[in-house]
Design a protein around this motif. Structure first.
Motif, short mmCIF file in Angstrom:
data_model
loop_
_atom_site.label_atom_id
_atom_site.label_comp_id
_atom_site.label_asym_id
_atom_site.label_seq_id
_atom_site.Cartn_x
_atom_site.Cartn_y
_atom_site.Cartn_z
N THR A 175 0.80 -1.23 0.00
CA THR A 175 0.00 0.00 0.00
C THR A 175 0.83 1.28 0.00
O THR A 175 0.29 2.36 0.21
CB THR A 175 -0.91 0.03 1.25
N ARG A 176 2.14 1.18 -0.22
CA ARG A 176 2.99 2.36 -0.10
C ARG A 176 2.94 3.26 -1.33
O ARG A 176 3.56 4.31 -1.36
CB ARG A 176 4.42 1.95 0.20
N GLY A 177 2.24 2.84 -2.36
CA GLY A 177 2.14 3.71 -3.54
C GLY A 177 2.65 3.03 -4.78
O GLY A 177 3.43 2.07 -4.72
N GLY A 178 2.24 3.51 -5.93
CA GLY A 178 2.61 2.91 -7.20
C GLY A 178 3.84 3.54 -7.82
O GLY A 178 4.46 4.45 -7.26
N LEU A 179 4.17 3.04 -9.00
CA LEU A 179 5.30 3.56 -9.77
C LEU A 179 4.81 3.81 -11.19
O LEU A 179 4.25 2.91 -11.82
CB LEU A 179 6.45 2.56 -9.76
N ARG A 180 5.01 5.00 -11.68
CA ARG A 180 4.56 5.36 -13.02
C ARG A 180 5.76 5.71 -13.90
O ARG A 180 6.82 6.08 -13.41
CB ARG A 180 3.58 6.55 -12.96
N PHE A 191 18.18 -6.79 -5.15
CA PHE A 191 18.07 -5.99 -3.93
C PHE A 191 16.65 -6.06 -3.42
O PHE A 191 15.72 -5.60 -4.08
CB PHE A 191 18.43 -4.52 -4.22
N PRO A 192 16.42 -6.65 -2.23
CA PRO A 192 15.06 -6.74 -1.67
C PRO A 192 14.85 -5.69 -0.57
O PRO A 192 15.25 -5.89 0.57
CB PRO A 192 15.05 -8.15 -1.07
N TRP A 193 14.24 -4.59 -0.92
CA TRP A 193 13.97 -3.53 0.07
C TRP A 193 12.52 -3.68 0.54
O TRP A 193 11.62 -2.93 0.13
CB TRP A 193 14.24 -2.17 -0.57
N HIS A 194 12.29 -4.67 1.41
CA HIS A 194 10.94 -5.07 1.79
C HIS A 194 10.14 -3.94 2.43
O HIS A 194 8.95 -3.76 2.12
CB HIS A 194 10.98 -6.25 2.76
N ASN A 195 10.75 -3.18 3.32
CA ASN A 195 9.99 -2.15 4.04
C ASN A 195 9.50 -1.04 3.13
O ASN A 195 8.54 -0.34 3.46
CB ASN A 195 10.84 -1.56 5.16
N LEU A 196 10.16 -0.86 2.00
CA LEU A 196 9.72 0.13 1.02
C LEU A 196 8.86 -0.52 -0.07
O LEU A 196 8.43 0.17 -0.99
CB LEU A 196 10.93 0.83 0.38
N GLU A 197 8.64 -1.83 0.07
CA GLU A 197 7.87 -2.60 -0.91
C GLU A 197 8.47 -2.45 -2.30
O GLU A 197 7.79 -2.24 -3.30
CB GLU A 197 6.40 -2.17 -0.89
N ARG A 198 9.82 -2.57 -2.34
CA ARG A 198 10.55 -2.40 -3.59
C ARG A 198 11.55 -3.54 -3.79
O ARG A 198 12.06 -4.11 -2.83
CB ARG A 198 11.32 -1.08 -3.59
N GLU A 229 -1.43 -2.50 -4.73
CA GLU A 229 -2.61 -3.11 -4.12
C GLU A 229 -3.20 -4.17 -5.04
O GLU A 229 -3.12 -4.07 -6.26
CB GLU A 229 -3.65 -2.03 -3.80
N ASN A 230 -3.81 -5.18 -4.42
CA ASN A 230 -4.46 -6.27 -5.15
C ASN A 230 -3.49 -7.02 -6.08
O ASN A 230 -3.90 -7.58 -7.09
CB ASN A 230 -5.65 -5.74 -5.97
N ARG A 231 -2.23 -7.02 -5.68
CA ARG A 231 -1.17 -7.70 -6.44
C ARG A 231 -0.96 -7.09 -7.83
O ARG A 231 -0.35 -7.72 -8.70
CB ARG A 231 -1.45 -9.20 -6.57
N LEU A 232 -1.44 -5.88 -8.05
CA LEU A 232 -1.20 -5.18 -9.32
C LEU A 232 0.08 -4.37 -9.18
O LEU A 232 0.07 -3.13 -9.15
CB LEU A 232 -2.40 -4.31 -9.68
N HIS A 233 1.20 -5.08 -9.06
CA HIS A 233 2.50 -4.44 -8.85
C HIS A 233 2.93 -3.69 -10.10
O HIS A 233 2.49 -3.98 -11.23
CB HIS A 233 3.54 -5.49 -8.50
N ASP A 234 3.82 -2.71 -9.90
CA ASP A 234 4.38 -1.96 -11.01
C ASP A 234 5.81 -2.43 -11.27
O ASP A 234 6.64 -2.47 -10.35
CB ASP A 234 4.37 -0.47 -10.71
N ARG A 235 6.08 -2.79 -12.52
CA ARG A 235 7.40 -3.27 -12.92
C ARG A 235 7.84 -2.54 -14.18
O ARG A 235 7.09 -2.46 -15.16
CB ARG A 235 7.39 -4.76 -13.20
#
Length: 211
Positions: free
Chosen positions: A11-16, A96-103, A188-194
């Protein structure tokens, strides 16, 4: 508790696309600085994946020691298992797994050895105990007991108590020249941004990937 029941929302926000810098190295440095500012534990820790001569993949965590325009740098024992794999197959993967930033950042590239001058510059900047440990441990070799390693460390510590420690010939660094760099932001809802940057000649292209 069932493992299949463990989940959470991102829930930390998306990437555009408009959020991304044109140079992936600059984008990586931006995210790395934000990971440092967020006081994440070991923000420079990265998984290095290699493949042996039989096609078996291996992974281990090492620390990123420099980011340059032409690559990502880490150091190791040149007789280690990872170094033997790289000698056989120069293509590696970094994660690089930056879990707390959800990145996450995933990098593919080609490894090349650093020069003796580069190795010496970094080795002499390390704490003395780290220099000694690099000599004491023949990384990935079999040992019968931890006491053997500790005894060698203490022996070398006494030997070099009042002098400079030479750079061991079996120690050095690698630069991973990237061919692709992927930035992943949880959604959110597993609609991750890649978004993936691909090197084409001397230019980088950017594409969005489905999650």
């Amino acid at each position: 508790m069932e493992l299949s029941d463990i989940r959470r929302e991102y829930t930390r926000g998306g990437l555009r696309r408009d959020n991304l810098l044109s140079d992936p190295i600059e984008q990586f440095n931006l995210w790395l600085s934000q990971a440092v500012e967020a006081k994440l534990i070991d923000p420079t820790a990265m998984t290095v994946a290699t493949v042996d001569q039989y096609g078996q993949p291996f992974q281990r965590i090492v620390l990123l020691k420099n980011v340059e325009k032409n690559g990502f740098v880490f150091y190791t024992n040149l007789g280690s298992r990872k170094a033997q794999h790289i000698e056989h197959n120069h293509r590696v993967s970094l994660h690089f797994p930056w879990h707390n930033l959800e990145r996450q950042v995933h990098i593919t590239g080609v490894a090349e050895k650093l020069t003796a001058t580069e190795n010496m510059k970094y080795f002499t900047s390390r704490p003395k105990e780290s220099q000694i440990a690099a000599i004491a441990s023949h990384q990935s070799s079999r040992i019968s007991a931890r006491g053997i390693l500790e005894g060698k460390f203490l022996e070398l510590k006494q030997k070099f108590a009042n002098g400079e420690i030479p750079v061991p010939s079996f120690w050095g660094g690698y630069r991973i020249r990237p061919t692709s760099i992927e930035f992943w932001q949880g959604g959110e809802n597993r609609l991750h941004d890649r978004f993936i940057y691909l090197k084409e000649s001397d230019e980088w292209s950017i594409d969005r990937l489905a999650p």
